[in-house]
Design a protein around this motif. Structure first.
Motif, short mmCIF file in Angstrom:
data_model
loop_
_atom_site.label_atom_id
_atom_site.label_comp_id
_atom_site.label_asym_id
_atom_site.label_seq_id
_atom_site.Cartn_x
_atom_site.Cartn_y
_atom_site.Cartn_z
N THR A 12 0.84 -1.19 0.00
CA THR A 12 0.00 0.00 0.00
C THR A 12 0.87 1.24 0.00
O THR A 12 1.97 1.25 0.56
CB THR A 12 -0.90 0.01 1.24
OG1 THR A 12 -0.07 -0.10 2.40
CG2 THR A 12 -1.86 -1.18 1.21
N ALA A 13 0.37 2.30 -0.63
CA ALA A 13 1.14 3.53 -0.75
C ALA A 13 1.32 4.16 0.62
O ALA A 13 0.38 4.25 1.40
CB ALA A 13 0.42 4.51 -1.68
N PRO A 14 2.54 4.59 0.96
CA PRO A 14 2.77 5.23 2.25
C PRO A 14 2.06 6.58 2.31
O PRO A 14 1.79 7.22 1.28
CB PRO A 14 4.30 5.40 2.29
CG PRO A 14 4.73 5.36 0.85
CD PRO A 14 3.76 4.48 0.16
N PRO A 15 1.74 7.06 3.52
CA PRO A 15 1.01 8.33 3.66
C PRO A 15 1.71 9.49 3.00
O PRO A 15 1.07 10.38 2.43
CB PRO A 15 0.91 8.51 5.17
CG PRO A 15 1.05 7.13 5.73
CD PRO A 15 1.96 6.40 4.81
N GLY A 16 3.06 9.54 3.06
CA GLY A 16 3.78 10.65 2.45
C GLY A 16 3.57 10.73 0.96
O GLY A 16 3.42 11.82 0.38
N MET A 20 1.67 13.83 -1.13
CA MET A 20 2.33 14.58 -2.21
C MET A 20 1.54 14.47 -3.51
O MET A 20 1.53 15.41 -4.31
CB MET A 20 3.75 14.05 -2.41
CG MET A 20 4.72 14.52 -1.34
SD MET A 20 4.71 16.33 -1.12
CE MET A 20 5.08 16.86 -2.80
N ARG A 21 0.90 13.32 -3.76
CA ARG A 21 0.05 13.22 -4.94
C ARG A 21 -1.09 14.23 -4.87
O ARG A 21 -1.41 14.91 -5.86
CB ARG A 21 -0.53 11.80 -5.05
CG ARG A 21 0.42 10.77 -5.61
CD ARG A 21 -0.24 9.41 -5.56
NE ARG A 21 0.59 8.37 -6.14
CZ ARG A 21 0.32 7.07 -6.06
NH1 ARG A 21 -0.77 6.67 -5.41
NH2 ARG A 21 1.13 6.19 -6.60
N VAL A 22 -1.70 14.34 -3.70
CA VAL A 22 -2.81 15.28 -3.53
C VAL A 22 -2.33 16.71 -3.74
O VAL A 22 -2.99 17.52 -4.40
CB VAL A 22 -3.44 15.10 -2.12
CG1 VAL A 22 -4.46 16.21 -1.86
CG2 VAL A 22 -4.10 13.73 -2.02
N ILE A 23 -1.15 17.03 -3.18
CA ILE A 23 -0.62 18.39 -3.32
C ILE A 23 -0.32 18.70 -4.78
O ILE A 23 -0.69 19.77 -5.30
CB ILE A 23 0.64 18.55 -2.46
CG1 ILE A 23 0.28 18.50 -0.98
CG2 ILE A 23 1.36 19.87 -2.78
CD1 ILE A 23 1.48 18.51 -0.05
N ALA A 24 0.36 17.77 -5.49
CA ALA A 24 0.73 18.02 -6.88
C ALA A 24 -0.50 18.14 -7.77
O ALA A 24 -0.60 19.05 -8.62
CB ALA A 24 1.64 16.89 -7.38
N ASN A 388 6.48 3.24 -4.42
CA ASN A 388 6.44 3.58 -3.00
C ASN A 388 7.80 4.06 -2.50
O ASN A 388 7.88 4.85 -1.56
CB ASN A 388 6.00 2.37 -2.18
CG ASN A 388 4.54 2.02 -2.41
OD1 ASN A 388 3.77 2.83 -2.94
ND2 ASN A 388 4.16 0.81 -2.04
N ALA A 389 8.88 3.55 -3.13
CA ALA A 389 10.22 3.93 -2.68
C ALA A 389 10.60 5.33 -3.16
O ALA A 389 11.20 6.10 -2.41
CB ALA A 389 11.24 2.90 -3.17
N VAL A 390 10.26 5.67 -4.42
CA VAL A 390 10.73 6.96 -4.97
C VAL A 390 9.57 7.86 -5.40
O VAL A 390 9.81 8.97 -5.87
CB VAL A 390 11.66 6.70 -6.18
CG1 VAL A 390 12.87 5.90 -5.77
CG2 VAL A 390 10.90 5.99 -7.31
N GLY A 391 8.34 7.38 -5.22
CA GLY A 391 7.20 8.15 -5.73
C GLY A 391 7.05 9.52 -5.09
O GLY A 391 6.64 10.48 -5.74
#
Length: 419
Positions: A12-16, A20-24, A388-391
């Protein structure tokens, strides 16, 4: 009716990343809203042309970077556009490249040796032993695991394996020269004197305990005339007194002739142990007989079981063990490792050679394991794990692209108005 719970996905995608997806995406939507508002009111307010140019260029930059980021992991909008979904399409090549990178930069003996020279393993171990960290869940879990493994092993088989390995090593050792050198060094520094004194005291005590036996032996071997006249008792007393006086003189006089004779015999023994082939063979045969003795085997197995039980008790309750003499010994070892440069260098050299040996012997196997593991992942798994590592950093690219694009559009509009 019972409902079957579906397991959560492992990646699952980490909260961070979600934030950042929401912000971008929110920033891109904001630029679109500003563009349409500025375009609608620009005829009445020409100054809004700057805002419209900024928002328009920001939308272009944000959309371009969104496309680039998305194309790494999937087809944008689900459209099979060429040269998109790069990671899923090239996962096998990524695994091979990653494995080759590990082999070339981390698992070659030269690289491992060079990196290990900068690592002070012994000092780190010493610091840990001198001041152990608070024992938390990880410590307790590891202790239970080690104890369970030790208890599950077949003690006779494992003890036999250890005994066989130790016995094999002892059989190969040529003990006679080592014993000879040790005896010679001990005599040179007079370290044999306490042992010689102890031997004399032991002989004196043995004489005292066996006076009756000596008197009986003299009485039995004396003739009837000696026994009838009582001279056998006189002879026995003189023998006992002479032996007692001799042992007393040897104990009091370091230069006693018999004592010097014993030391000469010890010096001759030390020489023969080092240089006499016959003496070396006798020691070798004696060692083999001792190792083959069933009593020695039973002693070893009992010692092994005591060691195993002690180790199990230690790992099951490490706090109590570390609070006693064993813990104090470990702390002293830690202090020694931190301050003894020679010992620390020896341990670091051993660890470095072991690491280089592992890299040389198992480097290819590790590389093959990495490559085969990545190849075995399905495209969704490797995509999710890499994203998830670099997203999160990639979403920063979208934000930066939006803002930089807007600034470039603003500069272009300003130059256009000025001209």
């Amino acid at each position: 009716m019972n409902r079957i719970a579906r397991p959560l996905p492992s990646d699952t995608a980490p909260p961070g990343l979600v934030r950042m997806r929401v912000i971008a995406t929110g920033l891109l939507v904001l630029m679109a809203a500003l563009f349409f508002v500025a375009r609608a009111f620009e005829p009445a307010h020409p100054g809004l042309g700057y805002l419209r140019s900024f928002a328009e260029a920001a939308m272009v930059g944000g959309l371009a970077d969104w496309f680039a980021v998305t194309a790494l992991f999937r087809h944008p909008l689900g459209l099979p556009i060429p040269h998109t979904a790069i990671v899923p399409r090239n996962k096998d090549r990524i695994g091979t490249t990653l494995a080759s990178f590990l082999r070339a930069n981390f698992l070659t003996p030269a690289v491992v040796a060079r990196r290990m020279r900068r690592v002070d393993i012994a000092a780190a171990i010493g610091k840990f032993l001198a001041a152990p960290p608070e024992r938390g869940r990880l410590w307790r879990g590891a202790s239970r695991l080690i104890a369970d493994v030790l208890e599950s092993l077949d003690q006779e088989r494992l003890g036999g394996m250890v005994k066989g390995a130790l016995a094999g090593r002892l059989r190969e050792i040529n003990a006679a020269p080592t014993l000879g050198r040790a005896l010679k060094a001990a005599m040179k520094e007079d370290r044999h004197v306490p042992l010689l004194d102890a031997g004399i005291r032991w002989a004196n005590a043995l004489l005292e305990r066996n006076e009756a036996l000596i008197r009986s032996m003299v009485h039995e071997r004396s003739g009837s005339i000696l026994r009838w006249t009582g001279l056998d008792e006189t002879i026995a007393n003189k023998i006992i007194d002479a032996l007692d006086r001799l042992l007393g003189e040897m104990a009091d006089d370091p230069g006693h002739p018999l004592r010097l004779k014993i030391e000469d015999s010890l010096a001759e023994l030390a020489f023969d142990l080092q240089h006499d082939p016959e003496m070396r063979d006798r020691v070798f045969r004696l060692k083999a007989e001792m190792l083959d003795n069933p009593a020695i085997e039973r002693w070893w197995m009992s010692m092994w079981e005591q060691m195993r039980r002690g180790l199990i008790g230690l790992v099951r309750d490490p706090n109590d063990a570390l609070a006693g003499q064993f813990g104090e010994a470990l702390r002293q070892l830690g202090e020694t490792l931190q301050h003894d440069d020679k010992l620390r260098a020896t341990i670091n050299r051993f660890v470095r050679r072991a690491a280089v040996g592992i890299a040389a012997d198992y480097g290819d196997g590790i590389v093959r394991l990495v490559s085969e593991t990545v190849r075995g992942w399905d495209a969704r798994t490797i995509t999710d794990r890499l994203e998830n590592a670099v997203g999160r950093d990639l979403q920063y690219i979208r934000v930066n692209g939006t803002l930089v694009g807007g600034l470039v559009g603003l500069v272009i509009h300003t130059v256009d108005v000025a001209l």
